[in-house]
Design an enzyme around this catalytic site. Structure first.
Site, PDB file in Angstrom:
ATOM      1  CB  CYS A 124      -0.869  -0.014   1.249  1.00  0.00           C
ATOM      2  SG  CYS A 124      -2.047   1.341   1.312  1.00  0.00           S
ATOM      3  CG  HIS A 261      -3.528   5.871  -0.050  1.00  0.00           C
ATOM      4  ND1 HIS A 261      -4.349   5.960   1.045  1.00  0.00           N
ATOM      5  CD2 HIS A 261      -2.606   4.917   0.263  1.00  0.00           C
ATOM      6  CE1 HIS A 261      -3.942   5.111   1.975  1.00  0.00           C
ATOM      7  NE2 HIS A 261      -2.890   4.465   1.514  1.00  0.00           N
ATOM      8  CG  ASN A 356       1.120  -1.524   4.730  1.00  0.00           C
ATOM      9  OD1 ASN A 356       1.482  -0.867   5.690  1.00  0.00           O
ATOM     10  ND2 ASN A 356      -0.138  -1.870   4.549  1.00  0.00           N
ATOM     11  N   GLY A 405      -3.228  12.796   3.785  1.00  0.00           N
ATOM     12  CA  GLY A 405      -4.097  13.183   4.888  1.00  0.00           C
ATOM     13  C   GLY A 405      -5.377  12.368   4.855  1.00  0.00           C
ATOM     14  CB  THR A 406      -8.312  12.174   6.825  1.00  0.00           C
ATOM     15  OG1 THR A 406      -8.456  13.507   7.332  1.00  0.00           O
ATOM     16  CG2 THR A 406      -7.381  11.419   7.735  1.00  0.00           C
ATOM     17  CG  MET A 407     -12.991  12.694   2.217  1.00  0.00           C
ATOM     18  SD  MET A 407     -14.321  11.468   2.148  1.00  0.00           S
ATOM     19  CE  MET A 407     -15.018  11.612   3.800  1.00  0.00           C
ATOM     20  CB  SER A 411      -1.634  15.351   1.375  1.00  0.00           C
ATOM     21  OG  SER A 411      -2.815  14.587   1.405  1.00  0.00           O
ATOM     22  CG  HIS A 430       1.272   5.419   7.010  1.00  0.00           C
ATOM     23  ND1 HIS A 430       0.902   5.494   8.337  1.00  0.00           N
ATOM     24  CD2 HIS A 430       0.247   4.787   6.377  1.00  0.00           C
ATOM     25  CE1 HIS A 430      -0.279   4.936   8.497  1.00  0.00           C
ATOM     26  NE2 HIS A 430      -0.705   4.504   7.329  1.00  0.00           N
ATOM     27  N   GLY A 433      -3.282   8.213  10.679  1.00  0.00           N
ATOM     28  CA  GLY A 433      -3.518   7.142  11.646  1.00  0.00           C
ATOM     29  C   GLY A 433      -4.913   7.261  12.234  1.00  0.00           C
TER      30      GLY A 433
END
Length: 507
Positions: A124, A261, A356, A405-407, A411, A430, A433
Site C-alpha cells: 500500500c 493512494h 507496507n 491526509g484524510t478526506m 497532505s 505514513h 492514523g
C-alpha cells in the site's frame, strides 16, 4: 496472550526521554522483550495512546491489544535489533501496530520475517503527480474533473480494472513490476526512476503466488479499491522548503497535483493470508513461541520465510503497476478536459512510496554496517540526501516522502534525513492514523454533516459507497499536521510543502 490487571502496570513502563517527542517503552512491559520500544509522539498524540491503553484496561474480556502492547510484543521476536519503533501515527493493528518499524539481523539464523509486520495490503503506498496547471485553470472545471476521474478509475470493493490480463501477462507483471508497465505503454520511463526501488522488487517470483491470489489479482489491475484508498486532485497550499520543492517541480502555491493512494488489492491480501496460515503451522518446527498468534513468523532464511519474501515481492510489483495504471488513467482524464497531452501538462511523477513492506537494507548498528530486514507497516522510508538509493533528481534534498491526509484535510511532502537513518532505520510516518474505529465512525458521525463540511471547503467528492463518508471523515483520524510536525521536530523527516484537496475520489 498476556493481559495486565491494572492500568498503572502499563503506564509505569512508559518513560519520557530527554529527546523531544521520544518516549521509551521499557523492558518488562511484556515477558521476553529483547529490546526496548521507542515511541515518537507529542503530548497531544500521547493522549490518544493513553486512551487506547485505558480502553484496553476497562474491557478485560476483549482480545483488543493497544499499540503500546503490540510494540512491546514485537520486541520479543527473534533477531530484532536496536528497538521496536512506533511513529506518531501509531495505532493498533493485526499483530504489529500500524506505524511500527522493526528490523531483523539477516546474519542471525534465528531472525524472523512476519507477514503481520507488513500488513495485508502489501505495498500500500502513495504516488504524487505534478502538473503545470494552477487552481485558476481548474476551478471552473473542478466538478468535471472529479466526475471524469471517477468514471476513468475503477473504485470500490470488487471493482475490476481496464487492463485485461491472462495468466502469462500476470506472471510477467508480477515479475517485472513497472518495467512491465513501461513495456505495455502504461508508464513513462521517467516514472519508474522516481519510484521507490524503481518500481520493481528484485525478490519477486510469481511461482510463489498461489492460484487463488492470482485469481483475485487478475481482474483488479488499475483499480483503486475501497477503505482509505483515494485519488485526489490537490493544490499546493504552503511551501516550507523552497529548494526541495523546486527539485520536485513545485515553485508556487496553487499548483495542481494528483495524489493516488492504493495497494496490491485482493492479490496482496491473499498472499498475506496464505503466508500467515503456513507460518502458524510450522512455527513449532523452528521452536518459535510468539506472545500473540498474530505475530506468526518463521526464520528469514527458512523455506517458508523465503517463499513469503518472494510472494511479497510479487505483490509489491502488482501494487506499483496498479498505481502506474491509475496514473495512466488520470493523465487521460486531464488530457481530455484540457485538450492537451499529458506531457504538455507536465504530468510527471514526483515520487511513489510504499508504507507496507519489508526490505533488506544496509544500516549502521553500533558503528558497523549490517544487513537488516526492515519491516515497515504504516511507515514510510525516509532516506537522506546523497544516499545511493535516492533518485538522482533528489540527491541534494533527500528522498521525497508522501504523507496522505484524510478526506478533506492536508497532505504533505517531506524529505528524508540522516537522523532518521540513525534513529528509525530511515523511516518516518505514513499518514494521520485512525483515532476512531470504522464502526464507531459510522455510529457517531452524520453523513450529511460530513458532506456539508466538505462542501464548505469547496471540495468535490465522488464516492462509490456512502458509508465510507463517515468511516473516512477527518474526525475518524488523528490530526495529520500534528503527526507531520512531530516527525519534523524529532528530526526524522523535514517538511517540504503542503497540499490541500479540491476533489476526492473514493471507493
Amino acid at each position: 496472550m498476556m493481559k495486565h490487571g491494572k492500568g498503572e502496570d502499563v503506564f509505569k513502563y512508559i518513560e519520557k526521554t530527554n529527546e523531544k517527542n521520544l518516549y521509551r517503552i521499557n523492558k518488562g512491559l511484556v515477558p521476553g522483550m529483547n529490546v526496548e520500544g521507542n515511541m515518537y509522539v507529542n503530548e497531544k498524540l500521547k493522549l490518544l495512546i493513553d486512551e487506547e491503553i485505558k480502553m484496553y484496561q476497562l474491557n478485560k474480556s476483549s482480545t483488543f491489544l493497544p499499540a503500546v502492547i503490540q510494540i512491546a510484543n514485537v520486541s520479543t521476536l527473534p533477531g530484532i535489533v536496536k528497538a521496536s519503533i512506533a511513529l506518531p501515527d501509531v495505532h493498533a493493528g493485526y499483530g504489529f501496530s500500524i506505524g511500527n518499524v522493526a528490523a531483523f539481523d539477516m546474519n542471525n539464523e534465528k531472525a524472523v520475517i512476519s507477514p503481520g509486520g507488513v500488513g495485508f495490503d502489501i505495498n500500500c503506498g502513495v504516488r504524487l503527480i505534478r502538473t503545470n496547471l494552477f487552481y485558476n485553470d481548474i476551478k471552473d472545471k473542478q466538478e468535471e474533473l472529479a466526475q471524469l476521474l471517477f468514471n476513468h478509475i475503477p473504485v470500490g470493493v470488487g471493482s475490476q480494472g481496464f487492463i485485461l490480463c491472462n495468466q502469462n501477462n500476470l506472471d510477467d507483471a508480477l515479475s517485472l513490476g513497472m518495467d512491465w508497465s513501461v513495456k505495455e505503454g502504461y508508464s513513462w520511463i521517467e516514472d519508474k526512476l522516481n519510484c521507490e526501488d524503481n518500481g520493481r522488487s528484485l525478490y519477486a517470483n510469481s511461482d510463489y503466488v498461489s492460484v487463488r491470489a492470482k485469481k483475485r489479482g487478475i481482474t483488479q489491475m488499475g483499480t483503486l479499491g475501497a477503505g482509505n484508498h483515494y485519488a485526489e486532485i490537490q493544490i499546493v497550499d504552503e511551501i516550507y522548503d523552497k529548494k526541495s520543492a523546486k527539485l520536485m517541480g513545485i515553485e508556487k502555491k496553487n499548483q495542481v497535483c494528483i495524489m493516488i493512494h492504493s495497494g496490491s488489492r485482493g492479490l496482496g491480501h491473499q498472499i498475506a493470508t496464505d503466508a500467515l496460515i503456513e507460518m502458524e503451522k510450522v512455527m513449532s518446527k523452528y521452536k518459535i513461541n510468539v506472545i500473540d498468534k498474530q505475530l506468526a513468523c518463521t526464520p528469514i532464511h527458512s523455506p517458508e520465510g523465503q517463499n513469503y519474501l518472494k510472494a511479497m515481492g510479487a505483490a509489491c510489483n502488482f501494487a506499483w503497476i496498479n498505481r502506474s495504471s491509475m496514473t495512466f488513467l488520470a493523465r487521460q482524464a486531464f488530457s481530455k478536459v484540457f485538450n492537451q497531452s499529458p506531457d504538455d501538462l507536465d504530468m510527471h511523477v514526483i515520487y511513489d512510496v510504499s508504507h507496507n513492506i519489508a526490505k533488506i537494507e544496509e544500516h549502521f548498528i553500533n558503528g558497523k554496517v549490517q544487513n537488516l530486514l526492515v519491516h515497515r507497516k504504516g511507515s514510510t522510508r525516509a532516506f537522506p540526501p546523497f544516499h545511493p538509493l535516492v533518485p538522482l533528481d533528489y540527491q541534494y534534498c533527500g528522498q521525497p516522502i508522501l504523507i496522505g491526509g484524510t478526506m478533506g484535510t492536508y497532505s504533505y511532502v517531506l524529505t528524508g534525513t540522516e537522523k532518521a537513518m540513525e534513529n528509525t532505520f530511515g523511516s518516518t510516518c505514513h499518514g494521520a492514523g485512525r483515532a476512531l474505529s470504522r464502526n464507531k465512525s459510522r455510529n457517531s458521525l452524520s453523513y450529511s454533516d460530513v458532506l456539508s463540511n466538505l462542501k464548505e471547503k469547496n471540495i468535490s467528492i465522488r464516492v462509490a459507497s456512502p458509508k465510507l463518508i463517515m468511516e473516512e471523515a477527518p474526525e475518524s483520524y488523528k490530526n495529520v499536521s500534528e503527526v507531520v510536525q512531530t516527525c519534523h521536530d524529532s528530526g526524522i523527516s523535514n517538511k517540504a510543502f503542503r497540499l490541500r484537496p479540491v476533489a476526492v475520489i473514493k471507493g
